[in-house]
Scaffold this active site. Sequence first.
Site, PDB file in Angstrom:
ATOM      1  NE  ARG A 102      -5.137 -42.020 -11.625  1.00 27.49           N
ATOM      2  CZ  ARG A 102      -4.670 -41.432 -12.721  1.00 27.49           C
ATOM      3  NH1 ARG A 102      -4.343 -42.168 -13.767  1.00 27.49           N
ATOM      4  NH2 ARG A 102      -4.519 -40.127 -12.765  1.00 27.49           N
ATOM      5  CG  ASP A 132      -7.850 -46.256 -26.034  1.00 27.18           C
ATOM      6  OD1 ASP A 132      -7.337 -45.145 -26.246  1.00 27.18           O
ATOM      7  OD2 ASP A 132      -7.802 -46.821 -24.923  1.00 27.18           O
TER       8      ASP A 132
END
Length: 293
Positions: free
Chosen positions: A52, A162
Amino acid sequence: MSATVTFDNQVTVAGTGGPVLGDADFRFLRDFVLQHCGIALSDQKRQLVQGRLLRRLRALGLKEFGSYCELLRRDPDSELGDLASAISTNVTSFFRESHHYDLLEQTLLPQWLQQKRRQGDRLRIWSAGCSTGEEPYALAMVLAEALERHGADVDAKILATDLSPQALAGAREGVYSIDKLGGVSAERRRRWFLRGEGSYEGLACIHPRLRELVVIQPLNLLHEWPMSGLFDAIFCRNVVIYFDKPTKERLFRRYAGKLVAEGYLFLGHSESMHGLSDDFDLVGRTVYRKRPA
């Protein structure tokens, strides 16, 4: 299968030239992520982290993981959101775990709105870990309908936070492909979405009324919380699953401090507060109520 060639901490895959995450860099990243994000990475997550973060290296024009680690040492805040977004899995949908919304619609909101209207108080719900916005906008649909149904002139808002800048950008845009609306009833699709046409065919935009109810802000749950008021309910679903035990304990304690008396905390389907907090009672499926003082 290509062989791996290692020189100190510089690791590449023979035949590809692509960087591989070395021992020292993985240890640094593991400690960094635990300290700044509360996410505990086991040795088994090493390949996942490598895969990732390769995308971040390419995006930043870096050739080695060591250079990425040095960037984090120099300026951790600039990359923290992208790092957390890369190593966590943001799976969300409208009306996921629908029993939580049923409880709000059928029981909690009618009670709260009656009480708030009588006392002239405000109503606040926090979507902590809002991802790309499906959760807070689903909450806004239920809230808007309850405000209409009960004729409540109440100051009501949903805070959506977030850590990921990409997720917050999606939430602010409020545009979703039609196939992402599977959890939304046909009636709510007609009421709360504007269907795109022409080049926007296949997309749906959140209704302005819902945008009015939702405030979207960046926030790291491990850092200071700037909110001064209390919340009637906090949704923190499929977030604490990434955290280690001490971080969960601290977070639940802080949530209790940000809830009104007997306020509600909603967790994800695979999460539990068992053995982690004495501040809450389990009152439903992954639904917890703050204990009276």
